[in-house]
Design an enzyme around this catalytic site. Structure first.
Site, PDB file in Angstrom:
ATOM      1  N   CYS A 156       0.859  -1.194   0.000  1.00 22.23           N
ATOM      2  CA  CYS A 156       0.000   0.000   0.000  1.00 22.23           C
ATOM      3  C   CYS A 156       0.888   1.235   0.000  1.00 22.23           C
ATOM      4  O   CYS A 156       1.907   1.260   0.703  1.00 22.23           O
ATOM      5  CB  CYS A 156      -0.891  -0.003   1.244  1.00 22.23           C
ATOM      6  N   GLY A 196      -3.935  -2.811   0.983  1.00 23.39           N
ATOM      7  CA  GLY A 196      -4.088  -1.839  -0.099  1.00 23.39           C
ATOM      8  C   GLY A 196      -5.210  -0.848   0.103  1.00 23.39           C
ATOM      9  O   GLY A 196      -6.031  -0.977   1.011  1.00 23.39           O
ATOM     10  N   SER A 239     -13.498  -0.059   2.135  1.00 18.78           N
ATOM     11  CA  SER A 239     -12.949   0.773   3.200  1.00 18.78           C
ATOM     12  C   SER A 239     -11.816   1.628   2.641  1.00 18.78           C
ATOM     13  O   SER A 239     -10.942   1.130   1.933  1.00 18.78           O
ATOM     14  CB  SER A 239     -12.428  -0.124   4.326  1.00 18.78           C
ATOM     15  N   SER A 298     -11.711   5.103   7.143  1.00 19.67           N
ATOM     16  CA  SER A 298     -10.781   4.985   8.269  1.00 19.67           C
ATOM     17  C   SER A 298     -10.442   6.388   8.746  1.00 19.67           C
ATOM     18  O   SER A 298      -9.679   7.093   8.097  1.00 19.67           O
ATOM     19  CB  SER A 298      -9.508   4.258   7.821  1.00 19.67           C
ATOM     20  N   LEU A 299     -11.012   6.785   9.855  1.00 24.85           N
ATOM     21  CA  LEU A 299     -10.851   8.175  10.313  1.00 24.85           C
ATOM     22  C   LEU A 299      -9.694   8.302  11.307  1.00 24.85           C
ATOM     23  O   LEU A 299      -8.742   9.020  11.069  1.00 24.85           O
ATOM     24  CB  LEU A 299     -12.173   8.642  10.932  1.00 24.85           C
ATOM     25  N   HIS A 300      -9.797   7.625  12.422  1.00 21.39           N
ATOM     26  CA  HIS A 300      -8.712   7.453  13.399  1.00 21.39           C
ATOM     27  C   HIS A 300      -8.254   8.709  14.135  1.00 21.39           C
ATOM     28  O   HIS A 300      -7.425   8.617  15.042  1.00 21.39           O
ATOM     29  CB  HIS A 300      -7.485   6.774  12.778  1.00 21.39           C
ATOM     30  N   ASN A 356      -4.507  -3.477  16.996  1.00 19.77           N
ATOM     31  CA  ASN A 356      -3.869  -4.787  17.027  1.00 19.77           C
ATOM     32  C   ASN A 356      -2.363  -4.608  16.953  1.00 19.77           C
ATOM     33  O   ASN A 356      -1.873  -3.731  16.245  1.00 19.77           O
ATOM     34  CB  ASN A 356      -4.351  -5.619  15.837  1.00 19.77           C
ATOM     35  N   CYS A 362       0.228   4.594   6.493  1.00 16.77           N
ATOM     36  CA  CYS A 362      -0.355   4.933   7.797  1.00 16.77           C
ATOM     37  C   CYS A 362       0.573   4.375   8.883  1.00 16.77           C
ATOM     38  O   CYS A 362       1.086   3.254   8.748  1.00 16.77           O
ATOM     39  CB  CYS A 362      -1.755   4.335   7.942  1.00 16.77           C
TER      40      CYS A 362
HETATM   41  N1  SAH Z   1      -6.758   1.155   2.964  1.00 15.77           N
HETATM   42  C1  SAH Z   1      -8.111   0.927   3.410  1.00 15.77           C
HETATM   43  C2  SAH Z   1      -8.386  -0.553   3.537  1.00 15.77           C
HETATM   44  C3  SAH Z   1      -7.691  -1.237   4.707  1.00 15.77           C
HETATM   45  S1  SAH Z   1      -8.905  -1.575   5.865  1.00 15.77           S
HETATM   46  C4  SAH Z   1      -8.357   1.687   4.688  1.00 15.77           C
HETATM   47  O1  SAH Z   1      -7.415   2.256   5.222  1.00 15.77           O
HETATM   48  O2  SAH Z   1      -9.497   1.783   5.123  1.00 15.77           O
HETATM   49  C5  SAH Z   1      -8.063  -2.046   7.231  1.00 15.77           C
HETATM   50  C6  SAH Z   1      -8.545  -1.333   8.484  1.00 15.77           C
HETATM   51  O3  SAH Z   1      -7.698  -1.732   9.546  1.00 15.77           O
HETATM   52  C7  SAH Z   1      -8.419   0.176   8.352  1.00 15.77           C
HETATM   53  O4  SAH Z   1      -9.437   0.828   9.053  1.00 15.77           O
HETATM   54  C8  SAH Z   1      -7.101   0.386   9.023  1.00 15.77           C
HETATM   55  O5  SAH Z   1      -6.924   1.705   9.433  1.00 15.77           O
HETATM   56  C9  SAH Z   1      -7.190  -0.582  10.174  1.00 15.77           C
HETATM   57  N2  SAH Z   1      -5.892  -0.858  10.788  1.00 15.77           N
HETATM   58  C10 SAH Z   1      -4.661  -0.643  10.295  1.00 15.77           C
HETATM   59  N3  SAH Z   1      -3.715  -0.997  11.186  1.00 15.77           N
HETATM   60  C11 SAH Z   1      -4.370  -1.453  12.268  1.00 15.77           C
HETATM   61  C12 SAH Z   1      -3.939  -1.973  13.519  1.00 15.77           C
HETATM   62  N4  SAH Z   1      -2.643  -2.108  13.814  1.00 15.77           N
HETATM   63  N5  SAH Z   1      -4.886  -2.340  14.412  1.00 15.77           N
HETATM   64  C13 SAH Z   1      -6.196  -2.229  14.110  1.00 15.77           C
HETATM   65  N6  SAH Z   1      -6.643  -1.760  12.941  1.00 15.77           N
HETATM   66  C14 SAH Z   1      -5.744  -1.368  12.040  1.00 15.77           C
END
Ligand code: SAH
Length: 347
Positions: free
Chosen positions: A112, A165, A197, A220-222, A296, A116
């Site tokens: 990807c 991705g 997503s 994915s906002l976060h 995670n 992030c």
């Molecule tokens: N690129 C897209 C598709 C991936 S979805 C996206 O970002 O939405 C995977 C989801 O898992 C996303 O919401 C991502 O932010 C989240 N994610 C990534 N790393 C993570 C982690 N260590 N623990 C929990 N969720 C995580």
């Protein structure tokens, strides 16, 4: 060479016609692929030998090779596939027996490009987009594994584009795969049972709303502020929260669908109660649902899941502010199959 796994039923029929072959066989070929799990043309025994030889000569059929399979104590299965060019990727099967839901979480890119800070996939870098055929074949191969080759029960009912991705950076192939998987005489997976997503690729959200108003959207906002989001999700430096939410609102206006916001809770990064208040204000009035995901663990990254009481407090604040909120049920953590843990190798 055209790859039949990446073509819709009508595209297969038209291609056969154009190439001077028996186009009425197109339906049979499509059924072999998506009702019987045929892996090559030679298996399609109700076609003449000559036609099978001709198909073998002229067309390709993507066929992912299983490199490793891991099974969790909770029934989750993770698959590591090898692609024709030697690259690899992962996908996950998630059975929710009680709801009779059988979901697959599939990948759309090898690696990807979005980096992030908390995600294992981003950490491994970007190699290339998947073809529509490679996207579809993940579902076909998992269906073959959980039932028999002649696809029986259980049937895959839901597809989430939440694997490796950024799906909106490969939207044309994703939408082609969606059309193929949706065919009612094939895999027959309902449009409304599929969810894309995104990390927030704004032009892709607008394109999705224009081209398909049935598929679900998760964002994915976060983080509820640009300052924090810029730090943990570099894509925010290009498309900030204002741009992102404008596109989301437009998506909701066009599709009349409720959007899901994912929020991964990370200790000391984005789990403070005042951020829950900020998030509530940011999302006020938007037709949405918030899915909290306790982080995670990812090897090489130092992110930590907050303590349960911190998670509960964050949840309570959102809920008190009248947001619809759920805590994502954790599955497959023991086999590194949970959100954010997918990568390109078996180590
Ligand atoms: N690129 C897209 C598709 C991936 S979805 C996206 O970002 O939405 C995977 C989801 O898992 C996303 O919401 C991502 O932010 C989240 N994610 C990534 N790393 C993570 C982690 N260590 N623990 C929990 N969720 C995580």
């Amino acid at each position: 060479m055209k790859d039949f796994k990446g073509l819709t039923r009508s595209e297969i029929i038209n291609l056969l016609k154009k190439d001077g072959l028996q186009s009425f066989r197109g339906d049979q070929i499509f059924n072999w692929l998506y009702q019987n799990g045929a892996e090559n043309f030679s298996e399609m025994t109700n076609l003449s030998k000559d036609l099978r030889a001709e198909l073998n000569k002229r067309y390709a059929l993507t066929d992912l090779q299983l490199k490793q399979k891991y099974e969790s104590i909770d029934g989750t299965k993770k698959y590591l596939w090898e692609l024709a060019d030697g690259e690899s990727l992962e996908s996950v099967y998630l059975p929710y027996e009680r709801q009779n839901r059988h979901s697959v979480c599939i990948s759309t890119q090898v690696g990807c490009p979005l980096s992030c800070s908390f995600c294992a996939t981003g950490f491994s870098g970007y190699v290339r987009d998947l073809t529509a055929a490679e996207i579809v074949d993940q579902v076909v191969k998992i269906q073959a594994d959980i039932s028999q080759k002649e696809f029986g029960t259980p049937r895959i009912s839901n597809v989430v584009f939440m694997g490796m991705g950024e799906p909106l950076l490969n939207l044309n192939n994703v939408l082609k795969a969606v059309t193929i998987m949706n065919d009612s005489d094939g895999l027959n997976i309902g449009m409304r049972k599929m969810t894309i997503s995104t990390a927030g690729y704004e032009p892709g959200i607008r394109q999705l709303a224009e081209e398909n108003d049935q598929i679900g959207l998760a964002v994915s906002l976060h983080a509820p502020t640009d300052k924090l989001r810029n730090k943990i999700m570099p894509i925010n430096q290009k498309f900030n929260l204002k741009d992102l939410l404008a596109a989301v609102n437009e998506y909701i206006d066009t599709t009349h669908r409720r959007v899901t916001f994912e929020y991964v809770l990370m200790e000391d990064i984005n789990d403070d109660p005042h951020l829950a208040e900020k998030l509530s204000r940011l999302l006020k009035g938007i037709n949405c649902h918030v899915n909290l995901i306790p982080a995670n663990p990812v090897a090489d990254l130092s992110i930590k899941r907050p303590e349960q009481k911190v998670i509960d407090k964050f949840y309570d604040i959102l809920s008190r502010n009248h947001l619809s909120v759920t805590l994502r049920r954790e599955m497959g953590t023991d086999i590194q199959a949970a959100c954010g843990q997918l990568k390109r190798s078996s180590q």
